[in-house]
Scaffold this motif. Sequence first.
Motif, mmCIF file in Angstrom:
data_model
loop_
_atom_site.group_PDB
_atom_site.id
_atom_site.type_symbol
_atom_site.label_atom_id
_atom_site.label_comp_id
_atom_site.label_asym_id
_atom_site.label_seq_id
_atom_site.Cartn_x
_atom_site.Cartn_y
_atom_site.Cartn_z
ATOM 1 N N ARG A 180 32.305 33.387 43.814
ATOM 2 C CA ARG A 180 33.308 33.766 42.806
ATOM 3 C C ARG A 180 33.512 35.271 42.745
ATOM 4 O O ARG A 180 34.634 35.747 42.673
ATOM 5 C CB ARG A 180 32.889 33.248 41.435
ATOM 6 C CG ARG A 180 32.866 31.743 41.323
ATOM 7 C CD ARG A 180 32.241 31.273 40.006
ATOM 8 N NE ARG A 180 32.979 31.747 38.860
ATOM 9 C CZ ARG A 180 33.929 31.062 38.230
ATOM 10 N NH1 ARG A 180 34.229 29.853 38.657
ATOM 11 N NH2 ARG A 180 34.549 31.562 37.200
ATOM 12 N N SER A 181 32.420 36.029 42.760
ATOM 13 C CA SER A 181 32.546 37.482 42.610
ATOM 14 C C SER A 181 33.291 38.101 43.792
ATOM 15 O O SER A 181 34.114 38.999 43.612
ATOM 16 C CB SER A 181 31.188 38.141 42.406
ATOM 17 O OG SER A 181 30.349 37.922 43.508
ATOM 18 N N ALA A 182 33.033 37.619 44.997
ATOM 19 C CA ALA A 182 33.741 38.135 46.173
ATOM 20 C C ALA A 182 35.221 37.774 46.108
ATOM 21 O O ALA A 182 36.089 38.604 46.423
ATOM 22 C CB ALA A 182 33.119 37.598 47.451
ATOM 23 N N ALA A 183 35.523 36.552 45.681
ATOM 24 C CA ALA A 183 36.921 36.137 45.567
ATOM 25 C C ALA A 183 37.647 36.984 44.514
ATOM 26 O O ALA A 183 38.787 37.405 44.728
ATOM 27 C CB ALA A 183 37.012 34.655 45.216
ATOM 28 N N LEU A 184 36.985 37.268 43.390
ATOM 29 C CA LEU A 184 37.598 38.107 42.347
ATOM 30 C C LEU A 184 37.790 39.540 42.828
ATOM 31 O O LEU A 184 38.820 40.162 42.553
ATOM 32 C CB LEU A 184 36.753 38.080 41.078
ATOM 33 C CG LEU A 184 36.894 36.816 40.238
ATOM 34 C CD1 LEU A 184 35.874 36.815 39.106
ATOM 35 C CD2 LEU A 184 38.302 36.684 39.693
ATOM 36 N N LYS A 185 36.831 40.062 43.554
ATOM 37 C CA LYS A 185 36.962 41.415 44.104
ATOM 38 C C LYS A 185 38.149 41.475 45.061
ATOM 39 O O LYS A 185 38.969 42.391 45.013
ATOM 40 C CB LYS A 185 35.675 41.810 44.823
ATOM 41 C CG LYS A 185 35.711 43.180 45.473
ATOM 42 C CD LYS A 185 34.382 43.476 46.171
ATOM 43 C CE LYS A 185 34.391 44.801 46.871
ATOM 44 N NZ LYS A 185 35.018 44.749 48.181
ATOM 45 N N ASN A 186 38.247 40.481 45.929
ATOM 46 C CA ASN A 186 39.317 40.452 46.917
ATOM 47 C C ASN A 186 40.696 40.262 46.287
ATOM 48 O O ASN A 186 41.668 40.905 46.693
ATOM 49 C CB ASN A 186 39.055 39.367 47.960
ATOM 50 C CG ASN A 186 37.838 39.676 48.800
ATOM 51 O OD1 ASN A 186 37.386 40.817 48.875
ATOM 52 N ND2 ASN A 186 37.278 38.658 49.432
ATOM 53 N N ILE A 187 40.795 39.402 45.277
ATOM 54 C CA ILE A 187 42.104 39.181 44.652
ATOM 55 C C ILE A 187 42.506 40.401 43.820
ATOM 56 O O ILE A 187 43.692 40.718 43.717
ATOM 57 C CB ILE A 187 42.156 37.873 43.824
ATOM 58 C CG1 ILE A 187 43.613 37.463 43.537
ATOM 59 C CG2 ILE A 187 41.380 37.980 42.532
ATOM 60 C CD1 ILE A 187 44.422 37.075 44.731
ATOM 61 N N THR A 188 41.543 41.116 43.271
ATOM 62 C CA THR A 188 41.854 42.352 42.545
ATOM 63 C C THR A 188 42.493 43.363 43.495
ATOM 64 O O THR A 188 43.488 44.013 43.154
ATOM 65 C CB THR A 188 40.582 42.933 41.896
ATOM 66 O OG1 THR A 188 40.063 41.970 40.978
ATOM 67 C CG2 THR A 188 40.872 44.223 41.165
ATOM 68 N N GLU A 189 41.941 43.469 44.695
ATOM 69 C CA GLU A 189 42.515 44.359 45.707
ATOM 70 C C GLU A 189 43.910 43.878 46.116
ATOM 71 O O GLU A 189 44.833 44.682 46.276
ATOM 72 C CB GLU A 189 41.598 44.430 46.924
ATOM 73 C CG GLU A 189 42.106 45.357 48.000
ATOM 74 C CD GLU A 189 41.167 45.457 49.191
ATOM 75 O OE1 GLU A 189 41.627 45.915 50.242
ATOM 76 O OE2 GLU A 189 39.993 45.065 49.074
ATOM 77 N N ALA A 190 44.069 42.563 46.276
ATOM 78 C CA ALA A 190 45.364 42.006 46.657
ATOM 79 C C ALA A 190 46.418 42.281 45.581
ATOM 80 O O ALA A 190 47.564 42.608 45.896
ATOM 81 C CB ALA A 190 45.240 40.506 46.908
#
Length: 79
Positions: A42-52
């Motif tokens: 979850r944390s990696a997905a949230l980090k990545n979507i924040t960048e997106a």
Amino acid sequence: MANERGLTYTVILIPETDADFKGYFNASVPALPGCFSYGLGRSAALKNITEAIALYLEDLETEGLPAPIEELEQLQVAL
């Protein structure tokens, strides 16, 4: 999810169902069409979507387009 512009967007996280990607989450932003990402956990997905999201908004700004204002109504349906 808030960003440096003070805007807030809803992020949808969905666990990946493909056994080859166990532990991954897919992330999307309904207010930003085509804004998707994923990550292992979850944390990696949230980090990545924040960048997106940041890149999506940067592209809009470059094109002179306004950032979308989220108009999302969340409902639950009992069956």
